[in-house]
Design an enzyme around this catalytic site. Structure first.
Site, short mmCIF file in Angstrom:
data_model
loop_
_atom_site.label_atom_id
_atom_site.label_comp_id
_atom_site.label_asym_id
_atom_site.label_seq_id
_atom_site.Cartn_x
_atom_site.Cartn_y
_atom_site.Cartn_z
N GLU A 82 0.82 -1.21 0.00
CA GLU A 82 0.00 0.00 0.00
C GLU A 82 0.86 1.26 0.00
O GLU A 82 1.98 1.26 0.50
CB GLU A 82 -0.91 0.00 1.24
CG GLU A 82 -1.90 -1.15 1.19
CD GLU A 82 -2.81 -1.23 2.42
OE1 GLU A 82 -3.84 -1.90 2.31
OE2 GLU A 82 -2.50 -0.65 3.47
N CYS A 140 3.56 8.52 1.09
CA CYS A 140 4.07 7.63 2.13
C CYS A 140 4.35 6.28 1.47
O CYS A 140 3.43 5.56 1.08
CB CYS A 140 3.01 7.55 3.23
SG CYS A 140 3.47 6.50 4.58
N CYS A 152 6.65 -6.84 7.38
CA CYS A 152 7.73 -6.26 8.19
C CYS A 152 8.11 -7.28 9.25
O CYS A 152 7.25 -7.97 9.81
CB CYS A 152 7.27 -4.97 8.85
SG CYS A 152 8.57 -4.11 9.75
N CYS A 179 6.44 -4.62 15.78
CA CYS A 179 5.93 -3.66 16.77
C CYS A 179 4.46 -4.01 17.01
O CYS A 179 3.71 -4.18 16.04
CB CYS A 179 6.06 -2.23 16.25
SG CYS A 179 7.75 -1.76 15.83
N CYS A 209 1.32 -2.00 15.48
CA CYS A 209 1.37 -1.67 14.05
C CYS A 209 0.75 -2.80 13.22
O CYS A 209 1.09 -3.97 13.41
CB CYS A 209 2.83 -1.46 13.65
SG CYS A 209 3.08 -1.25 11.88
N GLU A 212 10.45 -1.90 7.10
CA GLU A 212 11.52 -1.19 7.80
C GLU A 212 12.56 -0.76 6.75
O GLU A 212 13.34 -1.59 6.27
CB GLU A 212 12.13 -2.12 8.87
CG GLU A 212 13.42 -1.64 9.50
CD GLU A 212 13.39 -0.21 10.04
OE1 GLU A 212 12.45 0.16 10.76
OE2 GLU A 212 14.32 0.55 9.71
N SER A 218 12.14 6.72 7.98
CA SER A 218 11.78 6.42 9.36
C SER A 218 12.24 5.02 9.73
O SER A 218 12.08 4.07 8.97
CB SER A 218 10.26 6.53 9.50
OG SER A 218 9.85 6.25 10.81
N CYS A 278 -1.37 6.34 10.03
CA CYS A 278 -0.14 5.73 10.53
C CYS A 278 -0.35 4.31 11.06
O CYS A 278 -1.18 4.10 11.93
CB CYS A 278 0.34 6.55 11.70
SG CYS A 278 1.75 7.51 11.34
N1 SAH Z 1 9.53 0.69 10.14
C1 SAH Z 1 9.63 2.11 10.15
C2 SAH Z 1 8.66 2.84 9.23
C3 SAH Z 1 7.25 2.33 9.11
S1 SAH Z 1 5.96 2.85 10.14
C4 SAH Z 1 9.53 2.64 11.54
O1 SAH Z 1 9.30 1.87 12.45
O2 SAH Z 1 9.73 3.85 11.74
C5 SAH Z 1 5.85 4.60 10.14
C6 SAH Z 1 5.48 5.14 11.51
O3 SAH Z 1 4.16 4.76 11.92
C7 SAH Z 1 6.41 4.64 12.61
O4 SAH Z 1 6.75 5.71 13.45
C8 SAH Z 1 5.53 3.64 13.33
O5 SAH Z 1 5.97 3.36 14.62
C9 SAH Z 1 4.20 4.35 13.28
N2 SAH Z 1 3.06 3.54 13.62
C10 SAH Z 1 2.89 2.21 13.44
N3 SAH Z 1 1.70 1.81 13.89
C11 SAH Z 1 1.07 2.91 14.36
C12 SAH Z 1 -0.20 3.14 14.95
N4 SAH Z 1 -1.06 2.16 15.11
N5 SAH Z 1 -0.51 4.41 15.30
C13 SAH Z 1 0.36 5.42 15.12
N6 SAH Z 1 1.57 5.27 14.57
C14 SAH Z 1 1.94 4.02 14.19
#
Ligand code: SAH
Length: 356
Positions: A97, A115, A122, A126, A129, A175, A206, A348
């Site tokens: 996406e 974006c 990934c 986390c 996410c 990532e 990021s 996000c």
């Molecule tokens: N892997 C990278 C980039 C992808 S995610 C990273 O971790 O930075 C882009 C951003 O969205 C990251 O800051 C991530 O932590 C955030 N993110 C992921 N899930 C989210 C959520 N449910 N609400 C808000 N931000 C989120």
């Protein structure tokens, strides 16, 4: 020599010098490479036949040595706030996406931000996410990263011929620092004079905080913006929501950020997703302020977005503002990031690459 489709490189993932080398090897004049590169990266053509100043014979050679393949669009969803989410099918049927954020209003402002995804799924897991719950399938090629932008340009320019992309954020699925060579290549091509000429300072990468890769990126001395997904002010909490913290805890991550700042002379942006009743208390603001002390960092506060597998809730706006106020008092440069596209699951961390 005619190459089979599978081993033909994707022309969108080739830098100008690489394209030149291939064309010269096939008996073409070097200047053709610049013309062709412009068609691909400036005009976002999807077919050899659109390259008007390129003769039939050269098109034939091109077709033999490289491939050009737009992504297959499976879905375009448009949010009430104008955010658009694109679901693409890749060559091997994997789905990714891309999100387009548009700031309307002041026309003098640079307003379209893309974006981009860098991986299918990934591996970082986390737990707040949506992509993190999918697991990892594979890296995207540089051409697949570029295609997300080039194909969106084509789609949008049909409605709005003046449409441009002003900012890129590598914050989609995946990532970026685990696919660093393709990410760096795509950045160079996006930034190049014969391409979209996207300003290097308008490109953000990021990461969840991979220390060795942050050091490698620092060596590139690029004027991009590095964003670190912090989300917790201490190891105990970060361990619970971001498994990467067990390998690279804060006492390793923060010094890596310091080294990055010294090497590149650039500020770092920290992302902090506020989770109700978890990382949003006064003591957390204090811990966060001392953690970031002296880094001259920018801090983005993002009220967390929920997705179907998430147990986390966002705090009320008043507590977000209170949290932000505490940090501002400590001298931090804080921005509350507005929510965009949540009604189409484009906000996000909601990207999951699934057909719904
Ligand atoms: N892997 C990278 C980039 C992808 S995610 C990273 O971790 O930075 C882009 C951003 O969205 C990251 O800051 C991530 O932590 C955030 N993110 C992921 N899930 C989210 C959520 N449910 N609400 C808000 N931000 C989120």
């Amino acid at each position: 020599m005619v190459k089979t489709k599978e081993i033909k490189p994707d022309i969108r993932g080739l830098q100008l010098d690489e394209l030149k080398a291939l064309l010269v090897e096939a008996g073409e004049k070097p200047f053709r490479a610049t013309q062709i590169f412009r068609w691909v990266h400036e005009s976002a053509v999807q077919d050899w036949h659109e390259m008007k100043n390129i003769g039939e014979q050269t098109r034939h050679i091109l077709n033999n040595i490289v491939k050009i393949e737009p992504l297959k669009i499976r879905q375009e969803r448009i949010s009430k706030d104008g955010t658009r989410k694109y679901l693409w099918e890749l060559n091997d049927a994997n789905l990714i996406e891309t999100v387009l954020l548009s700031h309307s209003g002041d026309i003098t402002r640079n307003r379209n931000t893309l974006c981009l995804s860098t991986q299918v799924g990934c591996a970082m897991a986390c737990n707040f996410c949506a992509t993190g719950t999918m697991g990892f399938s594979r890296n995207l090629g540089a051409g697949e990263i570029l295609s997300q932008a080039l194909d969106i340009l084509r789609i949008r320019q049909k409605e709005d011929p003046g449409f441009k992309i002003h900012n890129l954020v590598y914050m989609g699925m995946g990532e970026p620092l685990l696919n660093l060579s393709a990410v760096l290549k795509s950045i160079r091509i996006f930034n190049s004079n014969e391409g979209q000429k996207i300003g290097i300072r308008r490109i953000t990468v990021s990461t969840c905080g991979l220390v060795p890769q942050i050091d490698i990126l620092a060596e590139e001395k690029l004027d991009i913006v590095l964003a670190i997904s912090l989300h917790a002010p201490n190891n105990e909490m970060r361990d619970m929501i971001m498994p990467v913290n067990k390998q690279y805890p804060l006492e390793k991550l923060i010094p890596a950020c310091q080294r990055y700042i010294e090497k590149t002379n650039r500020r770092i942006t920290f992302e902090y997703a506020l989770i109700k009743g978890m990382n949003d208390k006064e003591e957390h603001a204090q811990q966060l302020a001392s953690l970031l002390q002296g880094l001259h960092a920018n801090l983005n506060l993002i009220p967390i977005n929920s997705h179907p597998n998430s147990k986390y809730k966002r705090p009320e706006l008043v507590s977000v503002k209170y949290f932000s106020g505490l940090l501002k008092k400590k001298g931090l440069n804080v921005v509350i990031r507005e929510e965009k596209g949540s009604d189409i699951e484009a906000a996000c961390g909601q990207l999951a690459g699934k057909e719904r």
